[in-house]
Design a protein around this motif. Structure first.
Motif, PDB file in Angstrom:
ATOM      1  N   LEU A  35      -6.911 -17.583   4.574  1.00  0.00           N
ATOM      2  CA  LEU A  35      -5.542 -17.256   4.161  1.00  0.00           C
ATOM      3  C   LEU A  35      -5.528 -16.173   3.080  1.00  0.00           C
ATOM      4  CD1 LEU A  35      -3.874 -20.783   4.082  1.00  0.00           C
ATOM      5  CD2 LEU A  35      -3.504 -18.948   5.738  1.00  0.00           C
ATOM      6  N   ARG A  36      -6.467 -16.245   2.145  1.00  0.00           N
ATOM      7  CA  ARG A  36      -6.541 -15.205   1.119  1.00  0.00           C
ATOM      8  C   ARG A  36      -6.908 -13.852   1.718  1.00  0.00           C
ATOM      9  NH1 ARG A  36     -10.575 -17.359  -2.943  1.00  0.00           N
ATOM     10  NH2 ARG A  36     -10.934 -18.891  -1.344  1.00  0.00           N
ATOM     11  N   ILE A  37      -7.838 -13.853   2.664  1.00  0.00           N
ATOM     12  CA  ILE A  37      -8.229 -12.600   3.325  1.00  0.00           C
ATOM     13  C   ILE A  37      -7.051 -12.019   4.086  1.00  0.00           C
ATOM     14  CG2 ILE A  37      -9.645 -11.651   5.194  1.00  0.00           C
ATOM     15  CD1 ILE A  37     -11.897 -13.530   4.229  1.00  0.00           C
ATOM     16  N   ARG A  38      -6.336 -12.853   4.806  1.00  0.00           N
ATOM     17  CA  ARG A  38      -5.169 -12.369   5.555  1.00  0.00           C
ATOM     18  C   ARG A  38      -4.099 -11.827   4.620  1.00  0.00           C
ATOM     19  NH1 ARG A  38      -4.576 -16.983  10.252  1.00  0.00           N
ATOM     20  NH2 ARG A  38      -6.421 -16.334  11.426  1.00  0.00           N
ATOM     21  N   SER A  39      -3.917 -12.473   3.497  1.00  0.00           N
ATOM     22  CA  SER A  39      -2.936 -11.998   2.514  1.00  0.00           C
ATOM     23  C   SER A  39      -3.335 -10.626   1.977  1.00  0.00           C
ATOM     24  CB  SER A  39      -2.816 -12.998   1.379  1.00  0.00           C
ATOM     25  OG  SER A  39      -2.015 -12.503   0.350  1.00  0.00           O
ATOM     26  N   LEU A  40      -4.599 -10.449   1.654  1.00  0.00           N
ATOM     27  CA  LEU A  40      -5.071  -9.150   1.170  1.00  0.00           C
ATOM     28  C   LEU A  40      -4.935  -8.074   2.243  1.00  0.00           C
ATOM     29  CD1 LEU A  40      -8.265 -10.211  -0.824  1.00  0.00           C
ATOM     30  CD2 LEU A  40      -6.092  -9.396  -1.758  1.00  0.00           C
ATOM     31  N   GLN A  41      -5.227  -8.435   3.490  1.00  0.00           N
ATOM     32  CA  GLN A  41      -5.081  -7.475   4.578  1.00  0.00           C
ATOM     33  C   GLN A  41      -3.622  -7.068   4.755  1.00  0.00           C
ATOM     34  OE1 GLN A  41      -6.922  -9.682   7.760  1.00  0.00           O
ATOM     35  NE2 GLN A  41      -8.902  -8.671   7.485  1.00  0.00           N
ATOM     36  N   ALA A  42      -2.721  -8.031   4.657  1.00  0.00           N
ATOM     37  CA  ALA A  42      -1.294  -7.722   4.788  1.00  0.00           C
ATOM     38  C   ALA A  42      -0.828  -6.810   3.657  1.00  0.00           C
ATOM     39  CB  ALA A  42      -0.478  -9.015   4.803  1.00  0.00           C
ATOM     40  N   ALA A  46       0.637  -3.028   4.095  1.00  0.00           N
ATOM     41  CA  ALA A  46       1.932  -2.663   3.514  1.00  0.00           C
ATOM     42  C   ALA A  46       1.787  -1.452   2.593  1.00  0.00           C
ATOM     43  CB  ALA A  46       2.522  -3.851   2.749  1.00  0.00           C
ATOM     44  N   ALA A  47       0.719  -1.414   1.819  1.00  0.00           N
ATOM     45  CA  ALA A  47       0.487  -0.273   0.930  1.00  0.00           C
ATOM     46  C   ALA A  47       0.246   0.999   1.738  1.00  0.00           C
ATOM     47  CB  ALA A  47      -0.704  -0.552   0.009  1.00  0.00           C
ATOM     48  N   MET A 108       5.608  11.314  -6.026  1.00  0.00           N
ATOM     49  CA  MET A 108       4.169  11.581  -6.099  1.00  0.00           C
ATOM     50  C   MET A 108       3.469  10.553  -6.992  1.00  0.00           C
ATOM     51  SD  MET A 108       4.416  15.714  -6.257  1.00  0.00           S
ATOM     52  CE  MET A 108       2.755  16.204  -5.848  1.00  0.00           C
ATOM     53  N   ALA A 109       4.127  10.157  -8.070  1.00  0.00           N
ATOM     54  CA  ALA A 109       3.563   9.126  -8.948  1.00  0.00           C
ATOM     55  C   ALA A 109       3.517   7.780  -8.230  1.00  0.00           C
ATOM     56  CB  ALA A 109       4.387   9.012 -10.234  1.00  0.00           C
ATOM     57  N   GLU A 110       4.581   7.452  -7.501  1.00  0.00           N
ATOM     58  CA  GLU A 110       4.608   6.207  -6.731  1.00  0.00           C
ATOM     59  C   GLU A 110       3.513   6.203  -5.670  1.00  0.00           C
ATOM     60  OE1 GLU A 110       5.594   2.467  -5.512  1.00  0.00           O
ATOM     61  OE2 GLU A 110       6.361   3.515  -7.278  1.00  0.00           O
ATOM     62  N   ARG A 111       3.300   7.350  -5.036  1.00  0.00           N
ATOM     63  CA  ARG A 111       2.243   7.464  -4.028  1.00  0.00           C
ATOM     64  C   ARG A 111       0.881   7.232  -4.669  1.00  0.00           C
ATOM     65  NH1 ARG A 111      -1.673  10.434  -1.855  1.00  0.00           N
ATOM     66  NH2 ARG A 111      -1.798  10.626   0.417  1.00  0.00           N
ATOM     67  N   ALA A 112       0.665   7.807  -5.839  1.00  0.00           N
ATOM     68  CA  ALA A 112      -0.617   7.635  -6.532  1.00  0.00           C
ATOM     69  C   ALA A 112      -0.844   6.171  -6.908  1.00  0.00           C
ATOM     70  CB  ALA A 112      -0.664   8.524  -7.773  1.00  0.00           C
ATOM     71  N   LYS A 113       0.195   5.495  -7.383  1.00  0.00           N
ATOM     72  CA  LYS A 113       0.065   4.072  -7.727  1.00  0.00           C
ATOM     73  C   LYS A 113      -0.210   3.236  -6.489  1.00  0.00           C
ATOM     74  CE  LYS A 113       3.859   3.099  -9.857  1.00  0.00           C
ATOM     75  NZ  LYS A 113       4.983   2.697 -10.708  1.00  0.00           N
ATOM     76  N   THR A 114       0.493   3.538  -5.403  1.00  0.00           N
ATOM     77  CA  THR A 114       0.303   2.781  -4.171  1.00  0.00           C
ATOM     78  C   THR A 114      -1.085   3.035  -3.597  1.00  0.00           C
ATOM     79  OG1 THR A 114       2.679   2.978  -3.746  1.00  0.00           O
ATOM     80  CG2 THR A 114       1.306   2.267  -1.913  1.00  0.00           C
ATOM     81  N   LEU A 115      -1.556   4.270  -3.676  1.00  0.00           N
ATOM     82  CA  LEU A 115      -2.902   4.589  -3.206  1.00  0.00           C
ATOM     83  C   LEU A 115      -3.950   3.849  -4.037  1.00  0.00           C
ATOM     84  CD1 LEU A 115      -4.686   6.192  -1.267  1.00  0.00           C
ATOM     85  CD2 LEU A 115      -4.597   8.080  -2.898  1.00  0.00           C
ATOM     86  N   ALA A 116      -3.745   3.773  -5.335  1.00  0.00           N
ATOM     87  CA  ALA A 116      -4.669   3.027  -6.192  1.00  0.00           C
ATOM     88  C   ALA A 116      -4.672   1.551  -5.813  1.00  0.00           C
ATOM     89  CB  ALA A 116      -4.290   3.203  -7.663  1.00  0.00           C
ATOM     90  N   SER A 117      -3.503   1.013  -5.542  1.00  0.00           N
ATOM     91  CA  SER A 117      -3.406  -0.384  -5.114  1.00  0.00           C
ATOM     92  C   SER A 117      -4.115  -0.590  -3.780  1.00  0.00           C
ATOM     93  CB  SER A 117      -1.934  -0.786  -5.000  1.00  0.00           C
ATOM     94  OG  SER A 117      -1.811  -2.068  -4.446  1.00  0.00           O
ATOM     95  N   PHE A 118      -3.923   0.339  -2.853  1.00  0.00           N
ATOM     96  CA  PHE A 118      -4.577   0.244  -1.549  1.00  0.00           C
ATOM     97  C   PHE A 118      -6.097   0.283  -1.715  1.00  0.00           C
ATOM     98  CE2 PHE A 118      -6.512   2.424   2.091  1.00  0.00           C
ATOM     99  CZ  PHE A 118      -6.192   1.523   3.097  1.00  0.00           C
ATOM    100  N   ARG A 119      -6.572   1.199  -2.533  1.00  0.00           N
ATOM    101  CA  ARG A 119      -8.015   1.303  -2.761  1.00  0.00           C
ATOM    102  C   ARG A 119      -8.568   0.043  -3.423  1.00  0.00           C
ATOM    103  NH1 ARG A 119      -8.547   7.516  -4.863  1.00  0.00           N
ATOM    104  NH2 ARG A 119      -8.364   8.495  -2.824  1.00  0.00           N
ATOM    105  N   TYR A 120      -7.792  -0.535  -4.316  1.00  0.00           N
ATOM    106  CA  TYR A 120      -8.218  -1.776  -4.961  1.00  0.00           C
ATOM    107  C   TYR A 120      -8.327  -2.893  -3.937  1.00  0.00           C
ATOM    108  CZ  TYR A 120      -8.047  -5.972  -7.826  1.00  0.00           C
ATOM    109  OH  TYR A 120      -8.320  -7.191  -8.384  1.00  0.00           O
TER     110      TYR A 120
END
Length: 138
Positions: A35-42, A46-47, A108-120
């Motif tokens: 369930l945790r893996i699926r949550s992270l994948q979702a 989304a990111a 552009m700032a929102e994109r950078a934050k979202t990209l950082a979240s995706f990479r994390y």
């Protein structure tokens, strides 16, 4: 003389209960992990979708909206300089252009934050090409 000691005759029932409890705990931990893996994948999906939407909007602003607004502001200023237009209209056009530039910077700032979240979330940036990562860093 008598000696007394307990014989472990019926210990199987007690061991079966321990074994089934241990098995149930193990299965619960496995389910929790899945369930945790699926949550992270979702969250990662989304990111990534958010990044793609922001890329589309950024392209629209850079390719279409900002050049049009710049032309409109220049035309309004030229009309004012030729005593053909209103000063307030020239100022409004320039303010609109600046507001659009601010919105672009915010996207552009929102994109950078979202990209950082995706990479994390993924710890692997191979899903995004290096050209799209650096495309909007200017």
């Amino acid at each position: 003389i008598g000696i007394g000691f307990d014989l472990p005759i019926f210990t199987g029932n007690r061991q079966d209960r321990r074994l089934s409890a241990s098995s149930a705990r193990l299965e619960a931990e496995r389910t929790d992990r899945v369930l945790r893996i699926r949550s992270l994948q979702a969250k990662a999906r989304a990111a990534l979708a958010r990044i793609e939407r922001l890329d589309d909007r950024i392209d629209l602003y850079q390719q279409t909206l900002l050049p049009q607004m710049e032309e409109q502001a220049s035309a309004a200023l030229t009309a004012y300089n030729n005593d053909d237009g209103d000063f307030a209209e020239a100022v409004r056009a320039r303010i609109s252009e600046l507001n659009a530039q601010v919105e672009l910077i915010q996207m552009m700032a929102e994109r950078a934050k979202t990209l950082a979240s995706f990479r994390y979330l993924t710890t692997d940036a191979s899903n995004i090409s290096s050209s799209s990562m650096t495309h909007y860093q200017d």
